[in-house]
Design a protein around this motif. Sequence first.
Motif, PDB file in Angstrom:
ATOM      1  N   LYS A  49       0.835  -1.198   0.000  1.00  0.00           N
ATOM      2  CA  LYS A  49       0.000   0.000   0.000  1.00  0.00           C
ATOM      3  C   LYS A  49       0.871   1.250   0.000  1.00  0.00           C
ATOM      4  O   LYS A  49       1.983   1.265   0.545  1.00  0.00           O
ATOM      5  CB  LYS A  49      -0.890   0.023   1.251  1.00  0.00           C
ATOM      6  CG  LYS A  49      -1.958  -1.035   1.302  1.00  0.00           C
ATOM      7  CD  LYS A  49      -2.936  -0.779   2.449  1.00  0.00           C
ATOM      8  CE  LYS A  49      -2.237  -0.819   3.804  1.00  0.00           C
ATOM      9  NZ  LYS A  49      -3.212  -0.680   4.922  1.00  0.00           N
ATOM     10  N   TRP A  50       0.342   2.288  -0.610  1.00  0.00           N
ATOM     11  CA  TRP A  50       0.929   3.616  -0.476  1.00  0.00           C
ATOM     12  C   TRP A  50       0.583   4.173   0.910  1.00  0.00           C
ATOM     13  O   TRP A  50      -0.358   3.712   1.556  1.00  0.00           O
ATOM     14  CB  TRP A  50       0.390   4.543  -1.563  1.00  0.00           C
ATOM     15  CG  TRP A  50       0.791   4.149  -2.940  1.00  0.00           C
ATOM     16  CD1 TRP A  50       0.031   3.467  -3.850  1.00  0.00           C
ATOM     17  CD2 TRP A  50       2.042   4.393  -3.578  1.00  0.00           C
ATOM     18  NE1 TRP A  50       0.726   3.268  -5.019  1.00  0.00           N
ATOM     19  CE2 TRP A  50       1.970   3.841  -4.879  1.00  0.00           C
ATOM     20  CE3 TRP A  50       3.216   5.033  -3.184  1.00  0.00           C
ATOM     21  CZ2 TRP A  50       3.037   3.898  -5.776  1.00  0.00           C
ATOM     22  CZ3 TRP A  50       4.278   5.106  -4.078  1.00  0.00           C
ATOM     23  CH2 TRP A  50       4.188   4.544  -5.352  1.00  0.00           C
ATOM     24  N   SER A  51       1.326   5.177   1.323  1.00  0.00           N
ATOM     25  CA  SER A  51       1.106   5.740   2.656  1.00  0.00           C
ATOM     26  C   SER A  51      -0.248   6.424   2.785  1.00  0.00           C
ATOM     27  O   SER A  51      -0.703   6.683   3.909  1.00  0.00           O
ATOM     28  CB  SER A  51       2.229   6.723   2.999  1.00  0.00           C
ATOM     29  OG  SER A  51       2.374   7.707   1.992  1.00  0.00           O
ATOM     30  N   ASP A  52      -0.905   6.734   1.681  1.00  0.00           N
ATOM     31  CA  ASP A  52      -2.254   7.310   1.759  1.00  0.00           C
ATOM     32  C   ASP A  52      -3.335   6.230   1.728  1.00  0.00           C
ATOM     33  O   ASP A  52      -4.524   6.539   1.627  1.00  0.00           O
ATOM     34  CB  ASP A  52      -2.476   8.323   0.632  1.00  0.00           C
ATOM     35  CG  ASP A  52      -2.335   7.721  -0.760  1.00  0.00           C
ATOM     36  OD1 ASP A  52      -2.128   6.490  -0.863  1.00  0.00           O
ATOM     37  OD2 ASP A  52      -2.424   8.470  -1.744  1.00  0.00           O
ATOM     38  N   GLY A  53      -2.922   4.959   1.810  1.00  0.00           N
ATOM     39  CA  GLY A  53      -3.864   3.860   1.889  1.00  0.00           C
ATOM     40  C   GLY A  53      -4.228   3.215   0.566  1.00  0.00           C
ATOM     41  O   GLY A  53      -4.859   2.152   0.546  1.00  0.00           O
ATOM     42  N   LYS A  54      -3.850   3.832  -0.545  1.00  0.00           N
ATOM     43  CA  LYS A  54      -4.170   3.266  -1.852  1.00  0.00           C
ATOM     44  C   LYS A  54      -3.293   2.041  -2.120  1.00  0.00           C
ATOM     45  O   LYS A  54      -2.121   2.011  -1.741  1.00  0.00           O
ATOM     46  CB  LYS A  54      -3.936   4.303  -2.956  1.00  0.00           C
ATOM     47  CG  LYS A  54      -4.754   5.576  -2.802  1.00  0.00           C
ATOM     48  CD  LYS A  54      -6.234   5.342  -3.038  1.00  0.00           C
ATOM     49  CE  LYS A  54      -6.990   6.674  -3.006  1.00  0.00           C
ATOM     50  NZ  LYS A  54      -8.439   6.485  -3.189  1.00  0.00           N
ATOM     51  N   PRO A  55      -3.829   1.024  -2.784  1.00  0.00           N
ATOM     52  CA  PRO A  55      -3.026  -0.167  -3.085  1.00  0.00           C
ATOM     53  C   PRO A  55      -1.991   0.117  -4.172  1.00  0.00           C
ATOM     54  O   PRO A  55      -2.219   0.949  -5.053  1.00  0.00           O
ATOM     55  CB  PRO A  55      -4.073  -1.179  -3.569  1.00  0.00           C
ATOM     56  CG  PRO A  55      -5.197  -0.346  -4.092  1.00  0.00           C
ATOM     57  CD  PRO A  55      -5.229   0.880  -3.230  1.00  0.00           C
ATOM     58  N   VAL A  56      -0.858  -0.564  -4.085  1.00  0.00           N
ATOM     59  CA  VAL A  56       0.153  -0.508  -5.137  1.00  0.00           C
ATOM     60  C   VAL A  56      -0.225  -1.542  -6.187  1.00  0.00           C
ATOM     61  O   VAL A  56      -0.474  -2.713  -5.859  1.00  0.00           O
ATOM     62  CB  VAL A  56       1.555  -0.813  -4.585  1.00  0.00           C
ATOM     63  CG1 VAL A  56       2.584  -0.830  -5.714  1.00  0.00           C
ATOM     64  CG2 VAL A  56       1.948   0.204  -3.520  1.00  0.00           C
ATOM     65  N   SER A  57      -0.288  -1.123  -7.443  1.00  0.00           N
ATOM     66  CA  SER A  57      -0.704  -2.045  -8.504  1.00  0.00           C
ATOM     67  C   SER A  57       0.221  -1.917  -9.707  1.00  0.00           C
ATOM     68  O   SER A  57       1.087  -1.026  -9.759  1.00  0.00           O
ATOM     69  CB  SER A  57      -2.141  -1.769  -8.937  1.00  0.00           C
ATOM     70  OG  SER A  57      -2.199  -0.596  -9.735  1.00  0.00           O
ATOM     71  N   ALA A  58       0.021  -2.783 -10.657  1.00  0.00           N
ATOM     72  CA  ALA A  58       0.826  -2.764 -11.880  1.00  0.00           C
ATOM     73  C   ALA A  58       0.723  -1.423 -12.593  1.00  0.00           C
ATOM     74  O   ALA A  58       1.674  -0.985 -13.261  1.00  0.00           O
ATOM     75  CB  ALA A  58       0.380  -3.894 -12.808  1.00  0.00           C
ATOM     76  N   ASP A  59      -0.424  -0.748 -12.447  1.00  0.00           N
ATOM     77  CA  ASP A  59      -0.597   0.546 -13.111  1.00  0.00           C
ATOM     78  C   ASP A  59       0.408   1.577 -12.620  1.00  0.00           C
ATOM     79  O   ASP A  59       0.770   2.501 -13.358  1.00  0.00           O
ATOM     80  CB  ASP A  59      -2.019   1.069 -12.879  1.00  0.00           C
ATOM     81  CG  ASP A  59      -3.071   0.222 -13.586  1.00  0.00           C
ATOM     82  OD1 ASP A  59      -2.737  -0.392 -14.614  1.00  0.00           O
ATOM     83  OD2 ASP A  59      -4.207   0.157 -13.091  1.00  0.00           O
ATOM     84  N   ASP A  60       0.860   1.443 -11.380  1.00  0.00           N
ATOM     85  CA  ASP A  60       1.849   2.389 -10.852  1.00  0.00           C
ATOM     86  C   ASP A  60       3.210   2.200 -11.517  1.00  0.00           C
ATOM     87  O   ASP A  60       4.035   3.127 -11.519  1.00  0.00           O
ATOM     88  CB  ASP A  60       1.982   2.220  -9.338  1.00  0.00           C
ATOM     89  CG  ASP A  60       0.707   2.596  -8.601  1.00  0.00           C
ATOM     90  OD1 ASP A  60       0.125   3.644  -8.922  1.00  0.00           O
ATOM     91  OD2 ASP A  60       0.274   1.821  -7.713  1.00  0.00           O
ATOM     92  N   TYR A  61       3.443   1.038 -12.074  1.00  0.00           N
ATOM     93  CA  TYR A  61       4.705   0.793 -12.782  1.00  0.00           C
ATOM     94  C   TYR A  61       4.626   1.225 -14.242  1.00  0.00           C
ATOM     95  O   TYR A  61       5.575   1.819 -14.776  1.00  0.00           O
ATOM     96  CB  TYR A  61       5.093  -0.683 -12.678  1.00  0.00           C
ATOM     97  CG  TYR A  61       5.637  -1.015 -11.313  1.00  0.00           C
ATOM     98  CD1 TYR A  61       6.977  -0.809 -11.015  1.00  0.00           C
ATOM     99  CD2 TYR A  61       4.800  -1.496 -10.313  1.00  0.00           C
ATOM    100  CE1 TYR A  61       7.480  -1.086  -9.760  1.00  0.00           C
ATOM    101  CE2 TYR A  61       5.283  -1.777  -9.045  1.00  0.00           C
ATOM    102  CZ  TYR A  61       6.633  -1.569  -8.776  1.00  0.00           C
ATOM    103  OH  TYR A  61       7.120  -1.827  -7.524  1.00  0.00           O
ATOM    104  N   THR A  62       3.519   0.956 -14.887  1.00  0.00           N
ATOM    105  CA  THR A  62       3.380   1.412 -16.272  1.00  0.00           C
ATOM    106  C   THR A  62       3.319   2.937 -16.310  1.00  0.00           C
ATOM    107  O   THR A  62       3.902   3.569 -17.197  1.00  0.00           O
ATOM    108  CB  THR A  62       2.131   0.804 -16.930  1.00  0.00           C
ATOM    109  OG1 THR A  62       0.974   1.109 -16.147  1.00  0.00           O
ATOM    110  CG2 THR A  62       2.284  -0.709 -17.041  1.00  0.00           C
TER     111      THR A  62
END
Length: 605
Positions: A120-133
């Motif tokens: 998770k990001w520190s603001d609570g949002k999940p880390v996903s493949a979209d964050d890499y693309t």
Amino acid sequence: MKNKIKWIGTFLMLVNSSLGWAATLPSDLKWETNDTDPLFASPKALPGGSLTMFIDSFPLTFRTVGHDSNGSFRSFILDNQLRLISFHPNTGNPIPSLATHWAIAPDSQTVYFKLDPRAKWSDGKPVSADDYTFGYEMMRSKHIKGPWFNNYYTTEVVAVEKIDDHTIVVKAGSRKAKLDLLNTTELWPQPKHYYKLTPNWVKQYNWAVVPTTGPYVISEVKKGKSVTFSKQKDWWAQQDRYNQHRFNLDTVKVQVIRDHNIAFRHFLKGELDTFEMILPNWWHEKAVTQEYQKGYVQKVMAMTDTKQGGQGVHLNVANPKLANLNVRLGIQHALNIDKMIATVLRGDYDRATTFSSGFGPFTDIKLAKRAYDINKAREYFAKGGYNKPGPDGILQNDKGDRLTLTLTYTSQEHSKRLTLLKEEAKKAGLDLELNLVDGATGFKVMLEKKHEAAWLGWGGGGLYPQYWEAFHSANANKVQTNNLFNVADKELDELIDAYGNEFDMTKRAAFSHQIQQRIYDLAIFVPGVQLNYVRASSWRYVMLPEVPATKNTPDQLYWPMDGYPHSSGGLLWIDPKVKAQTQQAKEAGEALTPINLLDQTYAPK
């Protein structure tokens, strides 16, 4: 494209005139992870407590890319941002981070990663493949004003694609050996939900507190004065194998104190908890006060076996005077580095002979040291046109121009050593003009190539020596790049390109030697010093593991994840009982047993 190129279920296709991926997951991948390497934190560590430390200048930005971002404070932010994987600080083996597993394809260019679904990001949002693309798109964007990143994510990393929400594929620009490939492809994500790529990106995010995946977040900012980091509550990765017993502090306050002597007085009063003691005069001469004698503060030194970048004098060949090879060769012999080490540095450092050291077969240890030699220096200066002594002993050319070299540096602590170099250089007919500039501002001057010569050191930077950033012509005569030499040499470019594309490690090491030889022949860098230890002072209650530093740590009291590529920070903790005992003893004037620790577990053999 009519003839599609098949490769294990992954297809390349031409989309909108650019090469893109339509990625699927091959069925025969061999997934790897690592949950067997030894732990390196202490099970005795206690969570909680606050720590106050200092830096000598306030950062020019909180961005980690773009104008003015490449300063020393950048590591505090970037090292709290996890990569896909990391490397164990003692074994050097890859270990999980944001990815739980990885698989290398048969082409030795492509790596598949399984993302940790808990991330998770520190603001609570999940880390996903979209964050890499998105991160790949962002690092290639002109809006970030980051030419190094633009190039790296075009030539070194040529594709990042999503397979599903928790699986991605990353392709390098050339075939690489296993560790080198993992080192190239273990990327940072960028929060797609937070950033917007606009022409105003640099200004818009200059002071932005960007969500992070690591243990600490910026919680308070006092412009020009301090930045406070706080531990995330219930940080998602705290119980992972290699994070256990680490990142124990609740808060870390990074306070700006521009003068080290004033900072030391704050430290002795207990207003700072730690104080770096790398510099010999601090370790040998100043760390002898009653606070040390009575055991309230401690001295801890640990031998390491770290890879090191270049530390020394960077000559800017864009300067007409320094464009002359003979002048540069004269400077090499006019700087008495050995005397500086023996006297000012009390023999604690070793003389470097090349730009990168400690990289095993990649470092050419046979390069001859250019010793201080007045006669040789004057011979080269004469060949460069400076053959007439002036009334002050400084050489002049036929036009009456004096032989001067303005040396820009950023730490008052280095003034004594550079003053010695100035005195010795004068004997060779060179006037070394010392230009001390505030840390963040001084580095900005260097990145904008406004210096004649720069005195500074770089970290090791990775598993292997890094040459493209500092020596390739792609980065010459451009601001905000690390080619402080402004060197544009065809032979050097060809060697660096061959080095970057070489798959065989033996051949690549040979290219590294040739690169170091070419840098030596061009005489654009005057090697300074190198060291194989870390040492610091702290109040007695700042605790460290029994082995107080890892093999690859650059700083034993570092509190975030630690510097790329190894994860070895966050080992310290505060012991509240020892803190109370120390404060009581200090108030009563009672002495405790002094602590002066030397650990040689990782001393180079």
